[in-house]
Write a protein that holds these residues in place. Structure first.
Motif, PDB file in Angstrom:
ATOM      1  N   LYS A   5       0.796  -1.058  -0.095  1.00 45.05           N
ATOM      2  CA  LYS A   5      -0.018  -0.088  -0.001  1.00 45.05           C
ATOM      3  C   LYS A   5       0.855   1.313   0.053  1.00 45.05           C
ATOM      4  CE  LYS A   5      -4.159  -1.654   2.309  1.00 45.05           C
ATOM      5  NZ  LYS A   5      -5.104  -1.768   3.336  1.00 45.05           N
ATOM      6  N   VAL A   6       1.927   1.285   0.755  1.00 53.06           N
ATOM      7  CA  VAL A   6       2.777   2.480   0.659  1.00 53.06           C
ATOM      8  C   VAL A   6       3.350   2.699  -0.553  1.00 53.06           C
ATOM      9  CG1 VAL A   6       5.037   3.387   1.789  1.00 53.06           C
ATOM     10  CG2 VAL A   6       3.334   2.271   3.230  1.00 53.06           C
ATOM     11  N   ILE A   7       3.869   1.681  -1.161  1.00 57.65           N
ATOM     12  CA  ILE A   7       4.481   1.854  -2.489  1.00 57.65           C
ATOM     13  C   ILE A   7       3.593   2.329  -3.477  1.00 57.65           C
ATOM     14  CG2 ILE A   7       5.561   0.476  -4.458  1.00 57.65           C
ATOM     15  CD1 ILE A   7       6.917  -1.235  -2.267  1.00 57.65           C
ATOM     16  N   LEU A   8       2.504   1.532  -3.688  1.00 57.35           N
ATOM     17  CA  LEU A   8       1.411   1.813  -4.556  1.00 57.35           C
ATOM     18  C   LEU A   8       0.640   3.192  -4.296  1.00 57.35           C
ATOM     19  CD1 LEU A   8      -0.147  -1.705  -5.399  1.00 57.35           C
ATOM     20  CD2 LEU A   8       1.744  -0.334  -6.617  1.00 57.35           C
ATOM     21  N   ALA A   9       0.632   3.505  -3.202  1.00 56.21           N
ATOM     22  CA  ALA A   9       0.184   5.149  -2.745  1.00 56.21           C
ATOM     23  C   ALA A   9       0.814   6.310  -3.147  1.00 56.21           C
ATOM     24  CB  ALA A   9       0.176   5.037  -1.101  1.00 56.21           C
ATOM     25  N   GLN A  10       2.197   6.008  -3.884  1.00 57.35           N
ATOM     26  CA  GLN A  10       3.003   7.050  -4.465  1.00 57.35           C
ATOM     27  C   GLN A  10       2.263   7.269  -5.769  1.00 57.35           C
ATOM     28  OE1 GLN A  10       5.640   8.663  -3.328  1.00 57.35           O
ATOM     29  NE2 GLN A  10       5.771   7.398  -1.320  1.00 57.35           N
ATOM     30  N   PRO A  11       1.918   8.517  -5.887  1.00 58.50           N
ATOM     31  CA  PRO A  11       1.353   9.155  -7.150  1.00 58.50           C
ATOM     32  C   PRO A  11       2.425   8.770  -8.436  1.00 58.50           C
ATOM     33  CG  PRO A  11       1.155  10.824  -5.399  1.00 58.50           C
ATOM     34  CD  PRO A  11       2.050   9.700  -4.916  1.00 58.50           C
ATOM     35  N   GLY A  12       1.670   8.009  -9.287  1.00 59.21           N
ATOM     36  CA  GLY A  12       2.426   8.171 -10.638  1.00 59.21           C
ATOM     37  C   GLY A  12       3.257   6.680 -10.789  1.00 59.21           C
ATOM     38  N   VAL A  13       3.188   5.968  -9.588  1.00 58.35           N
ATOM     39  CA  VAL A  13       4.117   4.684  -9.836  1.00 58.35           C
ATOM     40  C   VAL A  13       3.306   3.662 -10.495  1.00 58.35           C
ATOM     41  CG1 VAL A  13       4.726   2.489  -8.577  1.00 58.35           C
ATOM     42  CG2 VAL A  13       5.082   4.923  -7.480  1.00 58.35           C
ATOM     43  N   LEU A  14       1.965   3.493 -10.537  1.00 57.77           N
ATOM     44  CA  LEU A  14       1.357   2.503 -11.592  1.00 57.77           C
ATOM     45  C   LEU A  14       1.485   3.093 -12.964  1.00 57.77           C
ATOM     46  CD1 LEU A  14      -1.611   1.637  -9.467  1.00 57.77           C
ATOM     47  CD2 LEU A  14       0.246   0.122 -10.139  1.00 57.77           C
ATOM     48  N   ALA A  15       1.422   4.300 -13.281  1.00 51.20           N
ATOM     49  CA  ALA A  15       1.481   4.948 -14.323  1.00 51.20           C
ATOM     50  C   ALA A  15       2.780   4.643 -15.004  1.00 51.20           C
ATOM     51  CB  ALA A  15       0.800   6.082 -14.597  1.00 51.20           C
ATOM     52  N   ALA A  16       3.835   5.166 -14.420  1.00 51.82           N
ATOM     53  CA  ALA A  16       5.070   5.075 -14.712  1.00 51.82           C
ATOM     54  C   ALA A  16       5.522   3.342 -14.989  1.00 51.82           C
ATOM     55  CB  ALA A  16       6.146   5.732 -13.672  1.00 51.82           C
ATOM     56  N   THR A  17       4.903   2.770 -14.198  1.00 52.11           N
ATOM     57  CA  THR A  17       5.212   1.273 -14.649  1.00 52.11           C
ATOM     58  C   THR A  17       4.412   0.804 -15.942  1.00 52.11           C
ATOM     59  OG1 THR A  17       5.549   0.654 -12.147  1.00 52.11           O
ATOM     60  CG2 THR A  17       4.873  -1.140 -13.542  1.00 52.11           C
ATOM     61  N   ALA A  18       3.139   1.290 -15.858  1.00 46.42           N
ATOM     62  CA  ALA A  18       2.793   0.670 -17.231  1.00 46.42           C
ATOM     63  C   ALA A  18       3.401   1.462 -18.531  1.00 46.42           C
ATOM     64  CB  ALA A  18       1.067   1.217 -17.229  1.00 46.42           C
ATOM     65  N   VAL A  19       3.704   2.570 -18.370  1.00 44.78           N
ATOM     66  CA  VAL A  19       4.331   3.180 -19.432  1.00 44.78           C
ATOM     67  C   VAL A  19       5.644   2.717 -19.730  1.00 44.78           C
ATOM     68  CG1 VAL A  19       5.187   5.499 -20.328  1.00 44.78           C
ATOM     69  CG2 VAL A  19       2.948   5.387 -19.499  1.00 44.78           C
ATOM     70  N   GLY A  20       6.369   2.232 -18.536  1.00 47.20           N
ATOM     71  CA  GLY A  20       7.819   1.889 -18.623  1.00 47.20           C
ATOM     72  C   GLY A  20       7.781   0.350 -19.142  1.00 47.20           C
ATOM     73  N   CYS A  21       6.546  -0.525 -18.874  1.00 52.39           N
ATOM     74  CA  CYS A  21       6.443  -1.728 -19.525  1.00 52.39           C
ATOM     75  C   CYS A  21       6.387  -1.822 -21.003  1.00 52.39           C
ATOM     76  CB  CYS A  21       5.121  -2.400 -18.785  1.00 52.39           C
ATOM     77  SG  CYS A  21       5.614  -3.132 -17.288  1.00 52.39           S
ATOM     78  N   VAL A  22       5.595  -0.734 -21.417  1.00 56.16           N
ATOM     79  CA  VAL A  22       5.248  -0.627 -22.952  1.00 56.16           C
ATOM     80  C   VAL A  22       6.573  -0.266 -23.615  1.00 56.16           C
ATOM     81  CG1 VAL A  22       3.910   0.861 -24.690  1.00 56.16           C
ATOM     82  CG2 VAL A  22       2.981   0.034 -22.789  1.00 56.16           C
ATOM     83  N   VAL A  23       7.293   0.994 -23.215  1.00 55.28           N
ATOM     84  CA  VAL A  23       8.294   1.486 -23.712  1.00 55.28           C
ATOM     85  C   VAL A  23       9.598   0.411 -23.720  1.00 55.28           C
ATOM     86  CG1 VAL A  23      10.232   3.324 -23.778  1.00 55.28           C
ATOM     87  CG2 VAL A  23       7.712   3.639 -23.542  1.00 55.28           C
ATOM     88  N   LEU A  24       9.662   0.124 -22.632  1.00 54.37           N
ATOM     89  CA  LEU A  24      10.999  -0.759 -22.314  1.00 54.37           C
ATOM     90  C   LEU A  24      10.682  -2.106 -22.791  1.00 54.37           C
ATOM     91  CD1 LEU A  24      12.089   0.014 -18.593  1.00 54.37           C
ATOM     92  CD2 LEU A  24      13.157   0.762 -20.615  1.00 54.37           C
ATOM     93  N   GLY A  25       9.390  -2.680 -22.614  1.00 54.01           N
ATOM     94  CA  GLY A  25       9.059  -4.052 -23.513  1.00 54.01           C
ATOM     95  C   GLY A  25       9.152  -3.906 -24.992  1.00 54.01           C
ATOM     96  N   PHE A  26       9.085  -2.816 -25.440  1.00 53.06           N
ATOM     97  CA  PHE A  26       9.082  -2.629 -26.737  1.00 53.06           C
ATOM     98  C   PHE A  26      10.703  -2.859 -27.292  1.00 53.06           C
ATOM     99  CE2 PHE A  26       9.640  -0.057 -30.779  1.00 53.06           C
ATOM    100  CZ  PHE A  26       9.000  -0.957 -31.575  1.00 53.06           C
ATOM    101  N   LEU A  27      11.303  -1.872 -26.435  1.00 54.95           N
ATOM    102  CA  LEU A  27      12.888  -2.052 -26.668  1.00 54.95           C
ATOM    103  C   LEU A  27      13.252  -3.342 -26.448  1.00 54.95           C
ATOM    104  CD1 LEU A  27      13.715   1.333 -25.240  1.00 54.95           C
ATOM    105  CD2 LEU A  27      13.608   0.849 -27.520  1.00 54.95           C
ATOM    106  N   ALA A  28      12.970  -4.055 -25.651  1.00 53.45           N
ATOM    107  CA  ALA A  28      13.367  -5.368 -25.243  1.00 53.45           C
ATOM    108  C   ALA A  28      12.967  -6.356 -26.374  1.00 53.45           C
ATOM    109  CB  ALA A  28      13.007  -5.985 -23.775  1.00 53.45           C
ATOM    110  N   LEU A  29      11.850  -6.289 -26.923  1.00 56.81           N
ATOM    111  CA  LEU A  29      11.475  -7.072 -27.975  1.00 56.81           C
ATOM    112  C   LEU A  29      12.412  -6.884 -29.115  1.00 56.81           C
ATOM    113  CD1 LEU A  29       9.464  -9.153 -29.018  1.00 56.81           C
ATOM    114  CD2 LEU A  29       8.016  -7.383 -29.807  1.00 56.81           C
ATOM    115  N   LEU A  30      12.605  -5.483 -29.555  1.00 54.85           N
ATOM    116  CA  LEU A  30      13.598  -5.045 -30.475  1.00 54.85           C
ATOM    117  C   LEU A  30      14.905  -5.839 -30.400  1.00 54.85           C
ATOM    118  CD1 LEU A  30      12.595  -1.490 -31.371  1.00 54.85           C
ATOM    119  CD2 LEU A  30      12.108  -3.339 -32.852  1.00 54.85           C
ATOM    120  N   ALA A  31      15.394  -5.754 -29.187  1.00 50.11           N
ATOM    121  CA  ALA A  31      16.708  -6.218 -28.708  1.00 50.11           C
ATOM    122  C   ALA A  31      16.690  -7.668 -28.938  1.00 50.11           C
ATOM    123  CB  ALA A  31      17.223  -5.968 -27.329  1.00 50.11           C
TER     124      ALA A  31
END
Length: 180
Positions: A5-31
């Protein structure tokens, strides 16, 4: 459950994780396509990295996130490896998905473990420079040891169940295609 709860209560953590998964996931797929890595584990490693970066570097108040020109290591706490508390355990498991899936993707446990240690060091220095958290030697050690344990587990899994069969299958496929 309190730590989550403490970690997920930080504003933006879920959004940053989702955006990061898309961006880093795409880069990992290319690699993976470029270097011949296993695609799914590469993307899963990238998503694990995205979560680790979001949890450690995304803070709700960015007004204090200005760089300081002092030696960032001079403000780091010089404590030692420990698994005695929930934060210590969190740091121990934080880079485990990156280490485990990174090895399954690349088949290079030493390079993956060293890469995880470099990521951990970069996170700790970034926390000191931008005042986004507390720079601790213990966090670096816990992250690095946890990632190395996970990399070892990935390597053992490949050695026991996947390494030889996959290599044989690749050789058989390339021998078959050369014969045609």
């Amino acid at each position: 459950m309190g730590l989550t709860k403490v970690i997920l209560a930080q504003p933006g953590v879920l959004a940053a994780t989702a955006v990061g998964c898309v961006v880093l996931g795409f880069l990992a797929l290319l690699a993976a396509l470029l270097f011949g890595w296993n695609k799914l584990p590469a993307v899963l490693a990238a998503c694990g990295l995205s979560l680790a970066l979001a949890v450690t570097l995304v803070r709700g108040d960015f007004t204090n996130a200005t760089p300081h020109l002092v030696n960032p290591l001079s403000v780091c706490l010089r404590n030692s490896f420990s698994l005695k508390g929930s934060w210590e355990l969190l740091n121990f498991v934080m880079l485990m998905p990156v280490g485990f899936f990174g090895v399954l993707a690349t088949r290079r446990p030493i390079l993956v473990a060293l890469g995880c240690a470099l990521v951990s060091a970069a996170i700790e220095v970034s926390q000191a420079v931008f005042e986004l958290g507390v720079c601790e030697k213990q966090d670096f050690l816990n992250n690095s040891v946890g990632a190395a344990v996970a990399a070892l587990a990935g390597w053992l899994l490949l050695a026991l169940f996947g390494g030889r069969r996959t290599d044989r299958a690749r050789r058989a496929t390339s021998s078959y295609s050369l014969a045609r």
